[in-house]
Design a protein around this motif. Structure first.
Motif, PDB file in Angstrom:
ATOM      1  N   SER A 117       0.966  -1.380   0.047  1.00  0.00           N
ATOM      2  CA  SER A 117       0.014  -0.004  -0.172  1.00  0.00           C
ATOM      3  C   SER A 117       0.869   1.271  -0.080  1.00  0.00           C
ATOM      4  O   SER A 117       1.870   1.393   0.390  1.00  0.00           O
ATOM      5  CB  SER A 117      -0.977   0.200   1.204  1.00  0.00           C
ATOM      6  OG  SER A 117       0.006   0.203   2.337  1.00  0.00           O
ATOM      7  N   PRO A 118       0.300   2.433  -0.373  1.00  0.00           N
ATOM      8  CA  PRO A 118       1.091   3.620  -0.480  1.00  0.00           C
ATOM      9  C   PRO A 118       1.425   3.957   1.131  1.00  0.00           C
ATOM     10  O   PRO A 118       2.640   4.542   1.457  1.00  0.00           O
ATOM     11  CB  PRO A 118      -0.073   4.654  -0.962  1.00  0.00           C
ATOM     12  CG  PRO A 118      -0.803   3.888  -1.691  1.00  0.00           C
ATOM     13  CD  PRO A 118      -1.022   2.455  -1.060  1.00  0.00           C
ATOM     14  N   GLU A 119       0.446   3.588   2.125  1.00  0.00           N
ATOM     15  CA  GLU A 119       0.814   3.771   3.555  1.00  0.00           C
ATOM     16  C   GLU A 119       2.090   3.155   4.088  1.00  0.00           C
ATOM     17  O   GLU A 119       3.258   3.372   4.512  1.00  0.00           O
ATOM     18  CB  GLU A 119      -0.270   3.531   4.263  1.00  0.00           C
ATOM     19  CG  GLU A 119      -0.066   4.188   5.779  1.00  0.00           C
ATOM     20  CD  GLU A 119       0.261   2.791   6.703  1.00  0.00           C
ATOM     21  OE1 GLU A 119       0.929   3.189   7.779  1.00  0.00           O
ATOM     22  OE2 GLU A 119       0.467   1.583   6.320  1.00  0.00           O
ATOM     23  N   LEU A 120       2.270   1.780   3.574  1.00  0.00           N
ATOM     24  CA  LEU A 120       3.430   1.018   3.908  1.00  0.00           C
ATOM     25  C   LEU A 120       4.555   1.410   3.219  1.00  0.00           C
ATOM     26  O   LEU A 120       5.891   1.528   3.703  1.00  0.00           O
ATOM     27  CB  LEU A 120       2.798  -0.565   3.363  1.00  0.00           C
ATOM     28  CG  LEU A 120       4.310  -1.461   3.569  1.00  0.00           C
ATOM     29  CD1 LEU A 120       4.247  -1.941   4.815  1.00  0.00           C
ATOM     30  CD2 LEU A 120       4.051  -2.722   2.610  1.00  0.00           C
TER      31      LEU A 120
ATOM     32  N   ARG B  12       6.234   3.719   5.936  1.00  0.00           N
ATOM     33  CA  ARG B  12       6.681   2.926   6.826  1.00  0.00           C
ATOM     34  C   ARG B  12       7.809   2.014   6.086  1.00  0.00           C
ATOM     35  O   ARG B  12       8.256   0.840   6.573  1.00  0.00           O
ATOM     36  CB  ARG B  12       5.375   1.733   7.359  1.00  0.00           C
ATOM     37  CG  ARG B  12       4.638   2.193   8.175  1.00  0.00           C
ATOM     38  CD  ARG B  12       3.819   1.387   8.991  1.00  0.00           C
ATOM     39  NE  ARG B  12       2.723   0.750   8.077  1.00  0.00           N
ATOM     40  CZ  ARG B  12       2.509  -0.858   7.934  1.00  0.00           C
ATOM     41  NH1 ARG B  12       3.411  -1.559   8.462  1.00  0.00           N
ATOM     42  NH2 ARG B  12       1.691  -1.128   7.146  1.00  0.00           N
ATOM     43  N   GLY B  13       8.627   2.775   5.367  1.00  0.00           N
ATOM     44  CA  GLY B  13       9.598   2.150   4.669  1.00  0.00           C
ATOM     45  C   GLY B  13       9.660   0.871   3.926  1.00  0.00           C
ATOM     46  O   GLY B  13      10.742   0.276   3.972  1.00  0.00           O
ATOM     47  N   ALA B  14       8.497   0.485   3.452  1.00  0.00           N
ATOM     48  CA  ALA B  14       8.043  -0.542   2.646  1.00  0.00           C
ATOM     49  C   ALA B  14       8.621  -1.837   3.366  1.00  0.00           C
ATOM     50  O   ALA B  14       9.100  -2.799   2.711  1.00  0.00           O
ATOM     51  CB  ALA B  14       8.816  -0.670   1.543  1.00  0.00           C
ATOM     52  N   GLU B  15       8.584  -1.942   4.820  1.00  0.00           N
ATOM     53  CA  GLU B  15       9.073  -2.922   5.679  1.00  0.00           C
ATOM     54  C   GLU B  15       8.199  -4.203   5.243  1.00  0.00           C
ATOM     55  O   GLU B  15       7.185  -3.975   5.219  1.00  0.00           O
ATOM     56  CB  GLU B  15       8.857  -2.600   7.204  1.00  0.00           C
ATOM     57  CG  GLU B  15       7.562  -2.371   7.623  1.00  0.00           C
ATOM     58  CD  GLU B  15       7.195  -1.718   8.977  1.00  0.00           C
ATOM     59  OE1 GLU B  15       5.939  -1.993   9.452  1.00  0.00           O
ATOM     60  OE2 GLU B  15       8.416  -1.634   9.541  1.00  0.00           O
ATOM     61  N   GLY B  16       9.219  -5.275   5.139  1.00  0.00           N
ATOM     62  CA  GLY B  16       8.505  -6.721   4.798  1.00  0.00           C
ATOM     63  C   GLY B  16       8.149  -6.971   3.331  1.00  0.00           C
ATOM     64  O   GLY B  16       7.794  -8.021   3.125  1.00  0.00           O
TER      65      GLY B  16
ATOM     66  N   PHE C 278       9.723   6.329  -3.331  1.00  0.00           N
ATOM     67  CA  PHE C 278      10.404   5.733  -2.056  1.00  0.00           C
ATOM     68  C   PHE C 278      10.965   4.224  -2.276  1.00  0.00           C
ATOM     69  O   PHE C 278      11.673   3.954  -1.486  1.00  0.00           O
ATOM     70  CB  PHE C 278       9.089   5.863  -1.253  1.00  0.00           C
ATOM     71  CG  PHE C 278       9.016   6.900  -0.291  1.00  0.00           C
ATOM     72  CD1 PHE C 278       9.508   7.316   0.624  1.00  0.00           C
ATOM     73  CD2 PHE C 278       8.416   8.135  -1.361  1.00  0.00           C
ATOM     74  CE1 PHE C 278       9.363   8.548   1.202  1.00  0.00           C
ATOM     75  CE2 PHE C 278       8.139   9.394  -0.604  1.00  0.00           C
ATOM     76  CZ  PHE C 278       8.520   9.655   0.728  1.00  0.00           C
ATOM     77  N   LEU C 279      10.738   3.571  -3.401  1.00  0.00           N
ATOM     78  CA  LEU C 279      11.343   2.364  -3.684  1.00  0.00           C
ATOM     79  C   LEU C 279      12.652   2.270  -4.314  1.00  0.00           C
ATOM     80  O   LEU C 279      13.319   1.474  -4.563  1.00  0.00           O
ATOM     81  CB  LEU C 279      10.306   1.468  -4.850  1.00  0.00           C
ATOM     82  CG  LEU C 279       8.942   1.289  -4.288  1.00  0.00           C
ATOM     83  CD1 LEU C 279       8.033   0.999  -5.429  1.00  0.00           C
ATOM     84  CD2 LEU C 279       9.305   0.067  -3.179  1.00  0.00           C
TER      85      LEU C 279
ATOM     86  N   LEU D 247      -2.101   8.899   0.163  1.00  0.00           N
ATOM     87  CA  LEU D 247      -1.719   7.991   1.138  1.00  0.00           C
ATOM     88  C   LEU D 247      -2.727   7.289   1.834  1.00  0.00           C
ATOM     89  O   LEU D 247      -2.565   6.117   2.466  1.00  0.00           O
ATOM     90  CB  LEU D 247      -0.821   8.866   2.053  1.00  0.00           C
ATOM     91  CG  LEU D 247       0.541   9.630   1.576  1.00  0.00           C
ATOM     92  CD1 LEU D 247       1.284  10.444   2.595  1.00  0.00           C
ATOM     93  CD2 LEU D 247       1.468   8.665   1.022  1.00  0.00           C
ATOM     94  N   GLY D 248      -3.924   7.826   1.858  1.00  0.00           N
ATOM     95  CA  GLY D 248      -4.935   7.338   2.551  1.00  0.00           C
ATOM     96  C   GLY D 248      -5.834   6.349   1.747  1.00  0.00           C
ATOM     97  O   GLY D 248      -6.802   5.662   1.977  1.00  0.00           O
ATOM     98  N   ASN D 249      -5.365   6.126   0.648  1.00  0.00           N
ATOM     99  CA  ASN D 249      -5.658   5.430  -0.640  1.00  0.00           C
ATOM    100  C   ASN D 249      -7.366   5.482  -0.752  1.00  0.00           C
ATOM    101  O   ASN D 249      -8.196   4.556  -0.982  1.00  0.00           O
ATOM    102  CB  ASN D 249      -5.822   3.882  -0.251  1.00  0.00           C
ATOM    103  CG  ASN D 249      -5.518   3.205  -1.508  1.00  0.00           C
ATOM    104  OD1 ASN D 249      -5.611   3.474  -2.659  1.00  0.00           O
ATOM    105  ND2 ASN D 249      -6.158   1.579  -1.161  1.00  0.00           N
ATOM    106  N   GLU D 250      -7.709   6.867  -0.835  1.00  0.00           N
ATOM    107  CA  GLU D 250      -9.146   7.328  -1.031  1.00  0.00           C
ATOM    108  C   GLU D 250      -9.531   7.264  -2.746  1.00  0.00           C
ATOM    109  O   GLU D 250      -8.538   7.325  -3.564  1.00  0.00           O
ATOM    110  CB  GLU D 250      -9.255   8.686  -0.478  1.00  0.00           C
ATOM    111  CG  GLU D 250      -9.158   8.642   1.002  1.00  0.00           C
ATOM    112  CD  GLU D 250      -9.497  10.360   1.533  1.00  0.00           C
ATOM    113  OE1 GLU D 250     -10.134  11.040   0.659  1.00  0.00           O
ATOM    114  OE2 GLU D 250      -8.996  10.552   2.367  1.00  0.00           O
TER     115      GLU D 250
END
Length: 245
Positions: free
Chosen positions: A55-58, A62-66, A92-93, A169-172
């Motif tokens: 997700s955009p939020e992840l 959250r640094g694309a963790e995992g 961010f990737l 970021l909220g994926n609206e």
């Protein structure tokens, strides 16, 4: 006509004609023309693959963790399908640039931020490239460094409480495009006002691409986006053919 009948086609791929494969975040927000995720943006075919759960939020907050293995698997799938190069739809990737490039046997352009050193080399002494991002709070020196950009690159973000950042970021599922345009232009103007040494702007966020022209007109500066990067990338993978005469 005899020459045409003698031509032999060579196989080995699952698809042909789409030299660029684009790794997509798993999102439902609107993707208007000019954005990387809208296929009508391109004058050439592209092949998409959604990285489920990314997700955009992840990825942004959250640094694309995992998520690395999911991106590697998706990149390998695109290459298996037949693409000649991999891009993504999130600046961010850059965090995964090295790993993605090591995982596949085709070139990888993970982030618009990779344009920073190229743009910097074109500027006169005393001028610097500035970055406009969707999240100045979470775009770290590591993101910049892994894209080949100086860690002290000037960065400005859009209003984190504004329409653009909230929807993406909220994926609206609804975006006020005019308001998003205003917020991007205002953020760029603020960047240039606060840092008068800025001589060019790189848009980190692929969702900013539709507003690049507005930003260029408002600031009077060259603006580089992920669409400009992918267009350049594709032109190297599939150089234009010219007649012999």
């Amino acid at each position: 006509m005899d020459e045409e009948r003698d031509v032999k086609a060579t196989g080995g791929k699952a698809l042909y004609g789409a030299s660029i494969g684009i790794l997509m975040l798993d999102a439902k927000f609107p993707r208007i023309v000019g954005e990387v995720g809208n296929a009508l943006t391109w004058s050439f075919p592209v092949h998409y693959r959604i990285v489920r759960g990314a997700s955009p939020e992840l990825v942004v907050l959250r640094g694309a963790e995992g998520a690395l293995e999911s991106f590697i698997d998706a990149a390998r799938g695109l290459v298996e399908d037949g693409v000649d190069g991999i891009a993504t739809n999130c600046g961010f990737l850059s965090l995964f640039q090295r790993e993605l490039a090591a995982a596949v046997d085709v070139p990888v352009a993970s982030s618009s931020l990779m344009q920073v050193p190229l743009a910097q080399a074109m500027l006169p002494p005393g001028k610097r490239v500035g970055v406009l991002t969707i999240s100045a709070e979470t775009l770290t020196p590591r993101h910049l460094s892994l894209a080949g950009a100086p860690e002290d690159t000037p960065v400005a973000g859009v209003d984190p409480a504004g329409e653009f950042a909230r929807v993406i970021l909220g994926n609206e599922t609804t975006l006020d495009v005019a308001q998003a345009r205003r917020e991007n232009v205002e953020a760029a103007e603020r960047l240039v006002r606060d840092r008068p040494e800025i001589g060019a702007i790189v848009l980190e966020c692929t969702n900013m691409c539709p507003y690049a022209d507005d930003i260029a007109h408002a600031t009077g500066l060259p603006v580089f986006s992920m669409t400009s990067f992918i267009e350049w990338f594709q032109s190297g993978l599939r150089p234009r053919s010219y007649p012999a005469d």
